[in-house]
Scaffold this motif. Structure first.
Motif, PDB file in Angstrom:
ATOM      1  N   ASP A   1       1.004   7.827   1.887  1.00  0.00           N
ATOM      2  CA  ASP A   1       1.534   6.676   2.626  1.00  0.00           C
ATOM      3  C   ASP A   1       1.602   5.416   1.778  1.00  0.00           C
ATOM      4  O   ASP A   1       2.377   4.507   2.082  1.00  0.00           O
ATOM      5  CB  ASP A   1       0.659   6.379   3.856  1.00  0.00           C
ATOM      6  N   TYR A   2       0.820   5.347   0.740  1.00  0.00           N
ATOM      7  CA  TYR A   2       0.781   4.141  -0.080  1.00  0.00           C
ATOM      8  C   TYR A   2       2.005   4.037  -0.984  1.00  0.00           C
ATOM      9  O   TYR A   2       2.487   5.034  -1.526  1.00  0.00           O
ATOM     10  CB  TYR A   2      -0.487   4.110  -0.935  1.00  0.00           C
ATOM     11  N   GLY A   3       2.486   2.798  -1.126  1.00  0.00           N
ATOM     12  CA  GLY A   3       3.634   2.553  -1.985  1.00  0.00           C
ATOM     13  C   GLY A   3       3.225   2.287  -3.419  1.00  0.00           C
ATOM     14  O   GLY A   3       2.042   2.333  -3.785  1.00  0.00           O
ATOM     15  N   SER A   4       4.206   1.940  -4.211  1.00  0.00           N
ATOM     16  CA  SER A   4       3.983   1.762  -5.644  1.00  0.00           C
ATOM     17  C   SER A   4       3.237   0.478  -5.983  1.00  0.00           C
ATOM     18  O   SER A   4       2.765   0.311  -7.107  1.00  0.00           O
ATOM     19  CB  SER A   4       5.331   1.763  -6.380  1.00  0.00           C
ATOM     20  N   ASP A   5       3.126  -0.436  -5.010  1.00  0.00           N
ATOM     21  CA  ASP A   5       2.459  -1.712  -5.289  1.00  0.00           C
ATOM     22  C   ASP A   5       0.934  -1.627  -5.210  1.00  0.00           C
ATOM     23  O   ASP A   5       0.240  -2.579  -5.555  1.00  0.00           O
ATOM     24  CB  ASP A   5       2.934  -2.795  -4.319  1.00  0.00           C
ATOM     25  N   ILE A   6       0.414  -0.494  -4.750  1.00  0.00           N
ATOM     26  CA  ILE A   6      -1.034  -0.303  -4.780  1.00  0.00           C
ATOM     27  C   ILE A   6      -1.465  -0.147  -6.232  1.00  0.00           C
ATOM     28  O   ILE A   6      -0.877   0.616  -6.991  1.00  0.00           O
ATOM     29  CB  ILE A   6      -1.446   0.949  -3.974  1.00  0.00           C
TER      30      ILE A   6
ATOM     31  N   GLU B   1       1.509  -1.558   0.862  1.00  0.00           N
ATOM     32  CA  GLU B   1       2.221  -2.026  -0.335  1.00  0.00           C
ATOM     33  C   GLU B   1       1.344  -2.985  -1.135  1.00  0.00           C
ATOM     34  O   GLU B   1       1.806  -3.998  -1.648  1.00  0.00           O
ATOM     35  CB  GLU B   1       3.538  -2.707   0.064  1.00  0.00           C
ATOM     36  N   GLY B   2       0.077  -2.692  -1.218  1.00  0.00           N
ATOM     37  CA  GLY B   2      -0.828  -3.530  -1.992  1.00  0.00           C
ATOM     38  C   GLY B   2      -1.093  -4.875  -1.355  1.00  0.00           C
ATOM     39  O   GLY B   2      -1.377  -5.853  -2.055  1.00  0.00           O
TER      40      GLY B   2
END
Length: 217
Positions: free
Chosen positions: A127-132, A176-177
């Protein structure tokens, strides 16, 4: 004290009544200027009480939503190996949250920062995006400062996967972090690097990736 004359015992009360049918007026407690004075004083009293009630009703919610984190301690909030604990001081185990759940945690007591609030969330890794930040999540857990980067209020509300600051409605997407998705904040909530120990507890592996609270670019 001024004494007012009383009607004679043998005088008919109807002669003194101010409620003559022709005038259509209602009788008052007093037949002189005292009635108007009493009414004015009572009106002032009601206005005062009403004003105080209004102020209280506005002040109570404002006091709770504008609480600002005051950080007197200037050192790191977390460091490698510091346990995450709940409000009762209990260490957080790997199974504490289910996917989609959030909670507030704190660093295990250190000088001056015992109450530093931290948002802990858990989602499926996919579920986490690339901004994590790479290497900052573990077993679906991610952690962020709860201090809004706009004015330092506590980020305490939630809209699905967004967390919201009640002061000026800044919104952050934790998938998204904690990137800003609405409102006035100028930067994301700083993320905390975490891992799970061999005995199943969540600990930090360093400090927040950015400064806590407003400022800091």
């Amino acid at each position: 004290m001024i004494e007012y004359p009383k009607p004679d015992d043998d005088e008919e009360q109807g002669d003194d009544c101010s409620c003559d049918g022709a005038t259509g007026t209602s009788p008052t407690l007093y037949g002189d200027a005292r009635a108007e004075l009493r009414r004015r004083d009572f009106a002032k009293f009601l206005a005062t009480v009403g004003g105080l009630t209004a102020v209280t009703s506005l002040t109570a919610p404002l006091a709770s939503t504008t609480q600002v984190f005051e950080r007197g301690y200037e050192g790191p909030v977390y460091s490698d190996g510091i346990h995450l604990v709940d409000g009762e001081g209990e260490r957080i185990t790997e199974g504490r949250l289910s996917e989609g759940e959030h909670m507030t945690v704190f660093p295990e007591p250190r000088p001056g920062i015992e109450d530093a609030p931290t948002l802990l969330v858990r989602y499926a890794e996919s579920d986490y995006g690339s901004d994590i930040s790479e290497g900052f999540t573990v077993s679906g857990y991610a952690a962020f400062s709860k201090v809004c980067t706009h004015a330092g209020c506590m980020v305490s509300d939630r809209e699905d996967d967004l967390v919201v600051c009640p002061c000026h409605f800044g919104k952050f997407n934790v998938l998204e972090g904690a990137a800003v998705s609405g409102g006035p904040p100028g930067r994301p909530l700083p993320q905390l690097p975490i891992t799970v120990t061999s005995d199943g507890f969540l600990v930090a592996t360093g400090d927040f990736e950015g400064p806590v609270g407003p400022g800091g670019g």
